[in-house]
Write an enzyme that holds these catalytic residues in place. Sequence first.
Site, PDB file in Angstrom:
ATOM      1  N   ASP A  27     100.570 -66.403  65.035  1.00  0.00           N
ATOM      2  CA  ASP A  27     101.552 -65.498  64.433  1.00  0.00           C
ATOM      3  C   ASP A  27     102.603 -65.174  65.505  1.00  0.00           C
ATOM      4  O   ASP A  27     102.451 -65.542  66.666  1.00  0.00           O
ATOM      5  CB  ASP A  27     100.775 -64.247  63.995  1.00  0.00           C
ATOM      6  CG  ASP A  27     101.605 -63.255  63.223  1.00  0.00           C
ATOM      7  OD1 ASP A  27     102.662 -63.632  62.693  1.00  0.00           O
ATOM      8  OD2 ASP A  27     101.181 -62.074  63.149  1.00  0.00           O
ATOM      9  N   GLU A  61     107.976 -66.837  66.756  1.00  0.00           N
ATOM     10  CA  GLU A  61     109.414 -67.189  66.629  1.00  0.00           C
ATOM     11  C   GLU A  61     110.082 -67.319  67.986  1.00  0.00           C
ATOM     12  O   GLU A  61     110.995 -68.153  68.080  1.00  0.00           O
ATOM     13  CB  GLU A  61     110.124 -66.131  65.770  1.00  0.00           C
ATOM     14  CG  GLU A  61     109.634 -66.065  64.346  1.00  0.00           C
ATOM     15  CD  GLU A  61     108.260 -65.432  64.192  1.00  0.00           C
ATOM     16  OE1 GLU A  61     107.886 -64.634  65.082  1.00  0.00           O
ATOM     17  OE2 GLU A  61     107.564 -65.733  63.220  1.00  0.00           O
ATOM     18  N   ASP A 109     105.948 -61.776  56.071  1.00  0.00           N
ATOM     19  CA  ASP A 109     105.650 -60.436  55.556  1.00  0.00           C
ATOM     20  C   ASP A 109     106.410 -60.120  54.271  1.00  0.00           C
ATOM     21  O   ASP A 109     107.426 -59.428  54.276  1.00  0.00           O
ATOM     22  CB  ASP A 109     105.980 -59.391  56.625  1.00  0.00           C
ATOM     23  CG  ASP A 109     105.112 -59.564  57.853  1.00  0.00           C
ATOM     24  OD1 ASP A 109     104.163 -60.375  57.795  1.00  0.00           O
ATOM     25  OD2 ASP A 109     105.375 -58.894  58.862  1.00  0.00           O
TER      26      ASP A 109
HETATM   27  C1  NOJ Z   1     102.723 -60.044  61.477  1.00  0.00           C
HETATM   28  C2  NOJ Z   1     102.211 -61.030  60.476  1.00  0.00           C
HETATM   29  O1  NOJ Z   1     103.267 -61.504  59.687  1.00  0.00           O
HETATM   30  C3  NOJ Z   1     101.134 -60.368  59.646  1.00  0.00           C
HETATM   31  O2  NOJ Z   1     100.649 -61.292  58.709  1.00  0.00           O
HETATM   32  C4  NOJ Z   1     100.027 -59.853  60.545  1.00  0.00           C
HETATM   33  O3  NOJ Z   1      99.063 -59.182  59.780  1.00  0.00           O
HETATM   34  C5  NOJ Z   1     100.602 -58.907  61.578  1.00  0.00           C
HETATM   35  N1  NOJ Z   1     101.634 -59.574  62.311  1.00  0.00           N
HETATM   36  C6  NOJ Z   1      99.541 -58.400  62.553  1.00  0.00           C
HETATM   37  O4  NOJ Z   1      99.004 -59.425  63.281  1.00  0.00           O
END
Ligand code: NOJ
Length: 980
Positions: free
Chosen positions: A535, A538, A614
Amino acid sequence: MRVSALSPSNSAGGLTILLLLLDFITPAATVKHENFKTCSQSGFCRRNRAFADHALTPESNWVSPYEIKENTVLLQNGILSAEILKTVPGQTEKVVLPLNINFQKNGAVRVTIDELKRTKGDIVLRGESKARKERYNEAERWALIPDWDVRDDKVVYDNQKGQITLTFGPELKYKAIVTVYPFNIKFERDGETHVVLNDRGLMNVEHWRAQPAEPEEGKEKSPEDLDGGWDETFGGNTDTKPRGPEAVSMDISFPGYDHVFGIPSHATSLSLKTTRGGEGAYEEPYRLYNADVFEYIVDSPMTLYGSIPFMQAHRKGSSVGVLWLNAAETWVDVVKEKKTKTDTKTHWVSESGQLDVWVFLGPTPQTLYKAYGELTGFTKMPPSFAIAYHQCRWNYVSEDDVKDVDRKFDKHDIPYDVIWLDIEYTDGKRYFTFDPLTFKEPEKMMKNIDKAERKVVLIIDPHIKNTENYPVVEELKSKDLAVKDKSGDIYEGWCWPGSSHWIDAFNPAAIEWWKSLFKFDRFKGTAKNTYIWNDMNEPSVFNGPETTMPKDNLHFGNWEHRDLHNLNGMTFMNATHQALEARDVGKGKTQRSFVLTRAFFAGAQRLGAMWTGDNEAKWEHLQASLPMLLSQGIAGFPFSGADVGGFFGNPSKELLTRWYQSGIWYPFFRAHAHIDAKRREPYLTGEPYTSIIRDAIRLRYALLPAWYTAFHRASKDGMPIIRPNFVAHPDDEEGFAIDDQAYIGDTGLLVKPVVGEGVDKVDIHLADDEIYYDYWTHKIYQGKGKKEYSAPLEKIPLLMRGGHIIPRRDRPRRSSGLMKHDPFTLVLVLNKRGHAMGWLYHDDGESFDYKQGAYIHRQFMYNGSRKTLSSRDLHKDRAAAETYKKAASALQIEKIVIVGASNSLDTSALAEGRSKAKAILVEDDNGKVKEWHASLGYTAAVDKDHGDVLVIKNAKLKIGNDWTIYLEQVGAEDKPKDEL
Ligand code: NOJ
């Protein structure tokens, strides 16, 4: 929640940092627009849009200032090289831009334009920077497969009056016509122009120049003093731009094409809207700059977490495409000009790097995707569990929690394959550790989960906590493997752990080190069934410009972050993928990796899966998901999903249920929720919702053989796993823009998820006059155009197109692993003429043995006239096929369901109860014919609007063998056997 990132030792940043972090953990109402640039706030985008506006104003009498120096033209070994000269107003010296046109055997063409001065390093950097002086030329190392360069050495050259014509490609069916002045290239196929580079003269290579001195008072600014070309400040961060302005841009036209697709990821329609204002159009260009745009808005050209600069143009009879191989921040304008036909005209601008464009001339979606995949690689064949259902939330907080969820899935008979642990499993956000209080015995937890052949996915992010007594950060520093700031010191920024450093996965030594961290004896507590989620790659930097790294940061080889930003996430994913594939899982064997990434670029499909980041628990986000995933498929990265249920917020029960009914059609199917969201595991929803969700998940499991087969096809020729109408029916002009329904692989399954509140019917678009049957009731839908389909909450709108054979496994189990010995069902959906065809690919689902030929690949064909169903081997390697056939000899087809049986068979006797079970003849692969007394079930059509269904039970046909079954006798009056 625990906010361990703010432990006293880390509180140096004080209030600002606290607010920054809270920003990320507290759901806001919507994306913070002010955190992200618009085109007019991004110097090079603003400049190049203004450049385009000027060039396109008739009064400017614009002529593109680029010209090929004819005596430099050379065609050698499939590459045409030449120098382009750029005329700069007020300067006698012309800027020399080396041009290469590389012709590939499969017909793909690459056009690269560099800048001589920079290639020689003959420029002066501003400030103290240690950055490389050349234009970035290593995107291909990451995006393309290593042996991509298969040259066409049969290119035919002709040069007449300033026009160079190159005829090339398979059967010499393509032409590139290069005009010397003003420079442009037209690409032709079948005597028509399909793609034109620099059609409107918007090409602009911002050549190197020293920063002009400030003009004296009252004097004009030097034309070389480009607006926004030097230090640029946004949101309190200053980008020092040591090489000054260096953008590259080009316009690319698609004459006669009304639709363009691709360039994900954007939360927008599949057929791209125009971007220069006007009704229904965007004002902003599509932006490609991987960013942590949490709570993104839908229907927007705003950038998201990943980028693939591949665009497809499609019209009836033709599909062509371009890849803009540039990993810097990029903006793309799209306009359409309607004359008798529509021309789509695009304008691409990147902040730095070479100008590097690939052109693919189709002519079909299939040939286009294949050519693109031959360059960037095809989607990875995942381990089979990875296409089953994944259960995630931020966070399952302890081993007991994990055990409890696992048990409850079983108690409620809901299958799942993978449970995910988000960042809270770690010891204070130190990756490669487990929280000693909540995850005391992780190895035991892994074993427990493995009992039902299930897996655990752990999150590992690229930011490494900057703290004492943490070997991982100590090694990162001592081995010098982190990203540097502009002065060459280790870069420090803020993310979940507070102060952090970032692994530089562009560095081969960093990849080797990363691989060592995942070894089972190093990452204690992990096991064979542990896989990884990458995660924030970017990368997300909470206190960085636009929530990412400063562009003047430095990577391996002293390339600036600006040059390779969009590749960053993929290089991290690559390191993890390599690490997982290097793990010895016993007896020196390795297994297929599974890595989920948030950031990506062209080529990331070779490494694992992506998800759309998200989203929110809102109907419009559910609606946005399918077009986004269809777009991923177009751009060669089909292993994609969206958080089922919506990440932020709490979905209503109806929304959650509808989301599952949609999510089962995502190639990557995972439920996920924010830490503040209420628990919403499917068994918590209550009746009737839990049962409806269970049925939906079970449908995904029943269809896993079809999904796996679709993945296999994608891994071989790049055909998307879920396909929009225009890909399945490339000539159906009315359906080109449709993006709210999808076909699943080659199965003929057509789904139209319900994505609106209170909606209980949908219109399904039929592209042709074939018969379509309702999956559930066998009601017939026929006739081109919209068909109303009743879809109360418990019903997923799902049709089966006549002419296909769908492989299924019908026994509900707790996980896909527990289905591995189960028999298959074949569903034959007969078309109008009584025929059907389908495919099945099968292997062990975990090892690499399939690369040595350990797989089964069958084609099933039902011939409606001869009334035979046969299974044909598609395996390329007979010897290997035989070996695996033995290993898989216990696998059988036990049931054959024939929908629309009366399209081929005389079923009147069956319908009237005058026919008993009949002998069916089976011919095996040795040509031996034997009789088999099948047990038949027949359901007559309830009326003329429904199909009838014949079921052949206890078939016992070996999945790996060739066989033919003769159904002529089925349903007929008794006849002597020798007449069969
Ligand atoms: C951002 C991610 O997009 C999300 O899916 C994740 O739960 C959080 N970071 C925490 O790791």
